[in-house]
Design an enzyme around this catalytic site. Structure first.
Site, PDB file in Angstrom:
ATOM      1  N   GLU A   1     -15.460 -22.856   5.664  1.00 19.33           N
ATOM      2  CA  GLU A   1     -14.198 -22.096   5.801  1.00 19.33           C
ATOM      3  C   GLU A   1     -12.970 -22.748   7.455  1.00 19.33           C
ATOM      4  O   GLU A   1     -11.878 -23.063   7.310  1.00 19.33           O
ATOM      5  CB  GLU A   1     -14.426 -20.624   5.872  1.00 19.33           C
TER       6      GLU A   1
ATOM      7  N   LYS B   1     -25.878 -12.073   0.833  1.00 11.11           N
ATOM      8  CA  LYS B   1     -24.803 -13.098   0.698  1.00 11.11           C
ATOM      9  C   LYS B   1     -25.486 -14.766   1.800  1.00 11.11           C
ATOM     10  O   LYS B   1     -25.884 -14.165   2.265  1.00 11.11           O
ATOM     11  CB  LYS B   1     -24.315 -12.357   1.694  1.00 11.11           C
TER      12      LYS B   1
END
Ligand code: ARG
Length: 475
Positions: A291, A284
């Site tokens: 965000e 990841k």
């Protein structure tokens, strides 16, 4: 512990819980510098109006200057019992220069004092924010210039619609941030008004000269109504609203970066230095910065709603509720600054995956409008052309093909107006570059928009340098 300035009328000392409950010193310490500047100007005015003597004024000003030095050197311990920054500074002044310090508060109240401090603080911070916004705008323009020939799908309803230049998309954000800049500069006109001299609420019996104080503090205007001066916070609300709108824009940009950097889109890659990994999934790379910017929009909107709610039922004039203006304001300034800073650095480092964009443009019938428009140029009415193209699409879907993959023979079954010259018009380059209407995505337009933006930014930068010089000269 220092005695309260209002102790004369009180028989009991303040309960400890009330002391900490009412205290604002934990956060209004950030106004210290402005409080001192305001006090110095007020004091000079008092002397020039012979309300206090020159000798007294010079003692007070010297004392205040020394306190400013103490603060800079970190030598000023603030006392919770003294409630707020104004009382802390006055108490310190008394310790430094003795009783004469107590003349400073002549013809003044903490009500006009705090309103002035906040306005001085905010006008500086608006200046800083405008600078940061300009930096972000420049980053966007330069990035748009660098990637002028990348074509991506433009979307409506998050469905592929028509091809646009990636730069056109970036320049859309430039426009939003240019409006945000203009909004802040406009708010500045209403922030930059001096309430000092309104005293507690009704003005004062002393022969003060507010215009003189305003000149010393670089306020172009003084407030017109003493009640309004000490009780209005719409200048803060307006700033919070402008900041909220800016956060909407930053949040939408964040959302796009999050989408675009996903495997599903793959249009951009966020640089490693601006991404985070997962503690469990080794593959990841997460867009946490984007965000968080998107998330922080929530707290900025909350700050706006908080102050609107604080103010909505207050009778004139000052009420202590208004002390609740500071934390939302300070938090908003800090949050917006941090978001602008991080994006100014992140944008130029984005990796653009042109192949992924081009691939996305080539699938999903993004050239359908252009096919219909072609029929219109051949004399068909638009509604009919729309219907006819729809039928071609249905056919192409059955064949598992895109419009440009069909042959002239295939499509001639739907209209005799089609001929070979159609296919050139269905290429992404043609679709983009023929959209020459003002504000459209043609390369010619976007290049001009970039040029215009660069000029506007340089003009603003020259102007703000000039203002800085002017400010220094007038000090
Ligand atoms: N700490 C107060 C505020 O931020 C200062 C003004 C206090 N005025 C008063 N009348 N208690 O609003």
């Amino acid at each position: 512990m220092a005695e309260k300035p209002w102790a004369g009328r009180f028989t009991e000392k303040t309960d400890e819980r009330v002391e900490s409950f009412t205290s604002s010193i934990a956060f209004d310490r950030r106004l210290a510098h402005y409080d001192i500047e305001g006090s110095i100007a007020h004091c000079r005015m008092l002397a020039s109006q012979s309300i206090i003597s020159e000798d007294e004024a010079s003692k007070i000003v010297k004392g205040l200057d020394r306190i400013a030095g103490d603060i800079e050197r970190g030598n000023f311990k603030l006392d919770d019992a003294l409630e707020d920054i104004h009382m802390n500074i006055e108490d310190r002044l008394t310790k430094k220069i003795g009783k004469v310090a107590q003349k400073l508060h002549t013809a003044r109240s903490r009500n006009d004092q705090v309103a002035s401090d906040v306005r001085m603080y905010l006008r500086d911070e608006v200046g800083n924010l405008v600078q940061k916004l300009t930096g972000l705008r420049l980053a966007l323009v330069q990035f748009a210039d660098m990637h002028i020939d990348a074509i991506m799908p433009g979307y409506t309803h998050l469905q592929r619609a028509q091809p646009v230049l990636f730069s056109h998309h970036l320049m859309a954000y430039y426009e939003m941030f240019a409006r945000d800049t203009a909004r802040l500069k406009d708010a500045l006109k209403r922030i930059n008004v001096m309430p000092l001299g309104s005293a507690a609420l009704a003005g004062t019996t002393y022969p003060i000269n507010r215009a003189y104080t305003a000149r010393l503090l670089n306020f172009p205007k003084i407030s017109a109504n003493s009640l309004d001066s000490v009780s209005s916070r719409d200048f803060v609300i307006e700033f919070l609203a402008a900041a909220s709108i800016c956060m909407v824009h930053l949040s939408r940009l964040s959302e796009e970066l999050i989408l675009w950097s996903s495997r599903e889109f793959g249009f951009v890659e966020i640089p490693d230095a601006f991404a985070t990994g997962s503690s469990i999934m080794p593959q990841k790379k997460n867009p946490d910065v984007a965000e968080l910017v998107r998330g922080k929009a929530g707290r900025v909107f909350g700050n706006l709603v908080a102050l609107l709610t604080v103010m909505k039922g207050l009778p004139l004039s000052y009420n202590r509720d208004m002390q609740e203006d500071k934390e939302p304001l300070f938090d908003t300034v800090d949050t917006l600054k941090a978001c602008l800073d991080v994006y100014q650095e992140l944008i130029p480092r984005l990796k653009v995956n042109r192949a992924a964009m081009e691939n996305a443009v080539s699938k999903g019938f993004l050239n359908a409008t252009d096919m219909a428009d072609y029929l219109v140029t051949r004399g068909m009415a638009f509604r009919e052309a729309h219907h006819c193209t729809g039928e071609v699409i249905r056919y192409a879907m059955g064949q598992n093909k895109e419009l440009h993959e069909l042959s002239l023979k295939d499509i001639s079954r739907f209209s005799k107006l089609f001929s070979e010259d159609l296919f050139e018009l269905l290429t992404p380059q043609q679709m983009v570059n023929r959209r020459l209407s003002a504000g459209g995505t043609a390369t010619k337009n976007v290049t001009r928009a970039i040029q215009k933006a660069e000029n506007a930014i340089s003009r603003e930068m020259v102007k703000s340098k000039g203002n800085e010089k002017g400010k220094r000269a007038s000090r």
